[in-house]
Motif scaffolding. Structure first.
Motif, short mmCIF file in Angstrom:
data_model
loop_
_atom_site.label_atom_id
_atom_site.label_comp_id
_atom_site.label_asym_id
_atom_site.label_seq_id
_atom_site.Cartn_x
_atom_site.Cartn_y
_atom_site.Cartn_z
N TYR A 1 74.43 113.35 23.19
CA TYR A 1 72.09 113.62 24.18
C TYR A 1 71.76 113.73 22.78
CZ TYR A 1 68.25 115.76 25.77
OH TYR A 1 66.90 116.15 25.79
N GLN B 1 50.10 114.36 34.53
CA GLN B 1 51.49 114.67 34.46
C GLN B 1 51.75 113.41 33.24
OE1 GLN B 1 54.36 114.68 37.67
NE2 GLN B 1 53.28 116.26 38.06
N GLN C 1 51.59 113.18 29.26
CA GLN C 1 53.27 112.40 28.13
C GLN C 1 52.59 111.74 27.06
OE1 GLN C 1 55.88 110.45 30.64
NE2 GLN C 1 55.89 112.38 32.35
N LYS D 1 64.29 109.27 29.22
CA LYS D 1 65.44 110.27 29.95
C LYS D 1 66.74 109.26 30.70
CE LYS D 1 63.21 114.88 30.47
NZ LYS D 1 63.17 115.52 31.50
N ARG E 1 70.31 109.25 30.02
CA ARG E 1 70.82 109.20 31.29
C ARG E 1 72.42 107.42 30.74
NH1 ARG E 1 72.03 111.69 35.77
NH2 ARG E 1 70.20 112.69 35.86
N GLU F 1 78.31 115.99 34.60
CA GLU F 1 77.56 115.38 36.41
C GLU F 1 76.22 117.13 35.99
OE1 GLU F 1 75.97 113.71 38.51
OE2 GLU F 1 77.82 112.22 38.04
N ASN F 2 76.70 118.51 35.63
CA ASN F 2 76.75 119.63 35.21
C ASN F 2 75.60 119.39 34.04
OD1 ASN F 2 77.44 120.50 37.52
ND2 ASN F 2 79.06 121.92 37.00
N ASN G 1 72.84 116.58 34.10
CA ASN G 1 72.07 117.64 34.84
C ASN G 1 71.35 118.26 33.96
OD1 ASN G 1 71.95 116.00 37.08
ND2 ASN G 1 73.24 116.70 38.13
N ALA G 2 71.75 119.42 33.47
CA ALA G 2 70.93 120.35 32.25
C ALA G 2 70.61 120.18 31.29
CB ALA G 2 72.23 121.55 32.30
N LEU H 1 68.77 117.06 30.72
CA LEU H 1 67.75 115.79 31.39
C LEU H 1 66.83 116.41 32.20
CD1 LEU H 1 69.80 112.72 31.87
CD2 LEU H 1 68.45 113.53 30.49
N ASN H 2 67.11 117.58 32.37
CA ASN H 2 65.97 118.05 33.93
C ASN H 2 64.98 119.51 33.51
OD1 ASN H 2 66.57 116.26 35.66
ND2 ASN H 2 68.31 117.44 36.59
#
Length: 406
Positions: free
Chosen positions: A61, A349, A353, A362, A366, A398-399, A402-403, A405-406
């Motif tokens: 990442y 929004q 940006q 993102k 991903r 997955e966890n 998600n953490a 990118l979110n």
């Protein structure tokens, strides 16, 4: 030659120092290496350990994140994309505002129409009583038909009730004088007042069923059809019972006088094939249906006799329809406002940006992290890792993604 010069010459003759090459970290992405191959390679280094997967994912990442930040071409392209999205949102808002204005205009027009209808309704209420000639003609025709039919049904049901329950059948008894006995009321009165009241109740019962049939026809609910069918079935069964009892009495008299065999029986099967039974049913039930239709027509004509009232009811129906349309337009207005607010929020929004120091794609992160994990998972399979370990690695991926990118 001095010692100093000797050392000086030796130093001049000494070979130049060579620079030590920098060793690249094997855990990092190599030059020209795909993310899939990177995942394969580092999974082999880590022996497919699930505990080491999370740090590797963070490393991937950070690598992609830094790569995007340092790519000025990508940053400029992303800003152009966002600006294009903002312009599209503004165009959408403009189109929605046009629809919103048209929706409000339609509401105003409908409200004006309702105001006009209320004025027209007020004028009709103040207008002198006006007879509906067509309804008056229907009413007269209906009464001309209804009165003799009512008399017929009164005579028929009072006679059939008396014949079915109280009459002593003689040798001259037949289906005709069973259905239309001119002395039925006088004979019932001679027996008792109670018997007379019972006989008189018969036509009243059938008239009540006919009135119920009319009452159900004017209802708005779809259940009225079941109620009407129930009324017709009850009337038919009632007529069938009367017909069966009269037919049975006539059969017993035929047995007594010898025109029918002594051992003959009169059951349901015999009643179905007995012409006397069907004669009683049709002389009562069919006329009852006709009476119900004429009664309904007469009552409808009476309701329509006042022409002003008809027009007022029509205006009320129009007002209800327009009010429903206004409610629909208000719902459309609310939906349009919600869409406009959603576009405005999206523009805010997107604008924020563009104002950021850098823009991160993102979706691209991903995609590449998924490619990395695909290589990792493939190498785990080669290393012979169990299905449980592979499932744990998938959950960790997955966890973590998600953490991040979110």
């Amino acid at each position: 030659m001095t010692i100093r010069s000797l050392f000086k010459n030796d130093a001049a003759k000494a070979p130049e120092q060579t620079q030590i090459p920098q060793v690249q970290n094997p855990n990092n992405r190599q030059e020209g290496e795909t993310y899939h191959h990177w995942g394969l390679r580092v999974c082999a280094i880590a022996d497919g350990g699930c505990f080491t997967l999370k740090p590797y994912l963070h490393n991937v990442y950070n690598y992609i994140h830094r790569e995007q930040v340092e790519n000025e071409t990508l940053q400029e392209e992303e800003r152009r994309k966002i600006q294009s999205q903002i312009e599209q949102k503004r165009n959408d808002i403009e189109a929605l505002n046009s629809q919103l204005n048209a929706c409000k205009q339609r509401q105003e027009e409908k409200k004006e129409k309702i105001s006009e209808l209320h004025t027209e309704k007020k004028e009709l209420k103040n207008k002198a009583y006006e007879v509906n000639k067509a309804a008056k003609l229907k009413l007269i025709i209906g009464l001309v038909i209804l009165v003799p039919l009512t008399f017929y049904l009164f005579l028929f049901y009072s006679s059939t009730f008396y014949s079915a329950f109280f009459k002593d059948f003689g040798e001259s008894a037949n289906v005709l004088n069973s259905m239309f006995d001119a002395e039925a009321l006088s004979k019932a009165l001679a027996t008792s007042v109670t018997e007379l009241c019972f006989v008189l109740c018969a036509p009243i019962i059938f008239m009540g069923l006919g009135f119920s049939l009319h009452f159900f026809t004017i209802q708005k609910s779809w259940t009225k059809y079941f109620k009407m069918a129930a009324i017709l079935c009850i009337t038919f069964i009632f007529d069938a019972i009367l017909a069966y009892m009269i037919g049975k009495h006539l059969h017993e008299m035929e047995v007594i006088i010898g025109t029918a065999a002594l051992e003959s029986q009169y059951g349901f099967a015999e009643a179905v094939t007995d012409i006397n039974t069907w004669a009683v049913i049709f002389c009562g039930f069919i006329v009852y249906i006709i009476w119900g239709i004429v009664f309904d027509m007469t009552m409808s004509a009476y309701d329509q006799l006042d022409l002003n009232k008809i027009n007022i009811n029509a205006i009320d129906d129009q007002i209800k329809t327009i009010e429903t349309e206004i409610a629909d337009e208000k719902q459309k207005e609310q939906d349009l406002n919600n869409q406009i607010n959603g576009h405005n929020n999206a523009i805010s929004q997107l604008t924020s940006q563009i104002g950021d120091t850098y823009i991160i794609d993102k979706a691209a992160i991903r995609t590449e992290m998924t490619n990395f994990f695909t290589g990792w998972a493939a190498q785990m399979n080669v290393l012979g890792k169990s299905l449980q370990e592979q499932a744990e690695a998938n959950v960790t991926f997955e966890n973590t993604i998600n953490a991040l990118l979110n």
